[in-house]
Design an enzyme around this catalytic site. Sequence first.
Site, mmCIF file in Angstrom:
data_model
loop_
_atom_site.group_PDB
_atom_site.id
_atom_site.type_symbol
_atom_site.label_atom_id
_atom_site.label_comp_id
_atom_site.label_asym_id
_atom_site.label_seq_id
_atom_site.Cartn_x
_atom_site.Cartn_y
_atom_site.Cartn_z
ATOM 1 N N HIS A 247 4.415 -50.924 18.661
ATOM 2 C CA HIS A 247 5.304 -51.709 17.908
ATOM 3 C C HIS A 247 6.650 -51.149 18.585
ATOM 4 C CE1 HIS A 247 5.590 -47.522 16.473
ATOM 5 N NE2 HIS A 247 6.997 -47.703 15.914
ATOM 6 N N ASP B 227 10.800 -50.407 17.335
ATOM 7 C CA ASP B 227 11.464 -49.975 16.211
ATOM 8 C C ASP B 227 12.399 -51.147 15.765
ATOM 9 O OD1 ASP B 227 10.069 -47.655 15.967
ATOM 10 O OD2 ASP B 227 11.522 -46.510 16.878
ATOM 11 N N HIS C 183 5.681 -48.945 21.767
ATOM 12 C CA HIS C 183 5.165 -47.298 21.635
ATOM 13 C C HIS C 183 4.239 -47.242 20.472
ATOM 14 C CE1 HIS C 183 8.836 -47.502 19.259
ATOM 15 N NE2 HIS C 183 8.399 -46.572 18.705
ATOM 16 N N ARG D 76 -1.203 -33.334 13.279
ATOM 17 C CA ARG D 76 0.338 -33.687 13.811
ATOM 18 C C ARG D 76 1.142 -34.093 12.889
ATOM 19 N NH1 ARG D 76 2.751 -38.137 16.452
ATOM 20 N NH2 ARG D 76 4.540 -37.487 17.749
#
Length: 439
Positions: free
Chosen positions: A281, A283, A338, A348
Amino acid sequence: MLTRLSRSPAHRLPIQAHMHDERNQHHDHLVAMELFRSPLLPVALADETNGKNDADVVADLWRQTKIPEPFLWPLADARPSSERELDAPVVDLGAAMRSGADGDGAGMRRAAAQVAAACESHGFFHVTGHGVDPALARVALDGAAGFFRLPLATKRRAGRAPGDVSGYAVAHADRFAAKLPWKETLSFGYRDDAATFRRNEVVDYFTSTLGSEFKSLGEVYQRYCEAMKEVSLAIMEMLGLSLGLGRSYYRDFFADGCSIMRCNYYPRCPEPERTLGTGPHCDPAALTLLLQDAGVDGLQVLVDGEWRTVRPRPGALVVNIGDTFMALSNGRYRSCLHRAVVHRERERRSLAFFLCPRDDRVVRPPPPLTGAGAGGVEPRRYPDFTWADLARFTQRHYRADARTLDAFARWLGPSLACSAASSSSSQQSQAPAQETIAK
């Protein structure tokens, strides 16, 4: 001033495979909510859990030996990572800001050149010397870890409503029915607006949705958001200088803006090669500041057909350009695809701060970026819009990807899409008026 748009269903026809028209949205929402009620996702009746509490049910989802079908991603999206790391510069923000009040110091010139090179290529860079207290950063990451370990019933007090940005969500199943991300999130808004006296907006959000016992956690994120906003505005000074606009142009543009804070949790995954923590996607916001959990990578950027990893750097923030700033720079700076990958043995966490303009502020590149330059006239690439309209579009009508701004321009309608070219043309007395949309 561009007013908020009210579009008929005819203006909301699908413009990508996963975008639904108005007639299908209700059905798709029911499908997504059914996933929440199924054993795949952490909502189950007491007699269906074999005596387990809801925290155990959440853990069961992440402990499965095979990932459920809604979490599977196509090979085109989940293709293997490159062994190469992203070539992202490390920019010393503190040195740049100290190098001269007028921005003519060597440190600021060096930083502006680094930022320009990165933003014209892939839009990502590291920032050090940002002045954020390491103890605050640590407690903010730890606070996210503690929140996601809470019982589901507690987390669901802040459950996100469909179409809203703020709230707790598991795998974005309130928005999508397929290609679900392997993660949990908690999102909330932040505004630094003295005119409305909203000085404790984040604290108020935590206490009003989760309860008074979460006031201290709200205070942590209140301070963290305040720190991120200051860093964001300093970066905007660098971006302005790098584009020849001076230090104040973009800083002033975003000074009264709104922001979105998101805490991400990516659990261990039994089949990490078949799913993603966050799909590919771009941002929609103007700028993203990401704090990564030390020692656990996950962020990857698509460059020259390869997914290249952005590894955590101690004390550094990862910064990337979003679609809104790409429009503000008239396409000179890039908002690139990204994603986040997950791991079999390691969980994470990350904290993402999204800087956005004020809801009703018109996003329009300044005349120097649409006028005559060394290469001639640079046409307007995107129409005027407000952040409120782009946010609504990406939350309710479109799953963000590399074509978001082009799709958004079509959704706005031909008259507004063409106004970009006519605005640029009138400034330069050029004819005919025609918009160029490019990525």
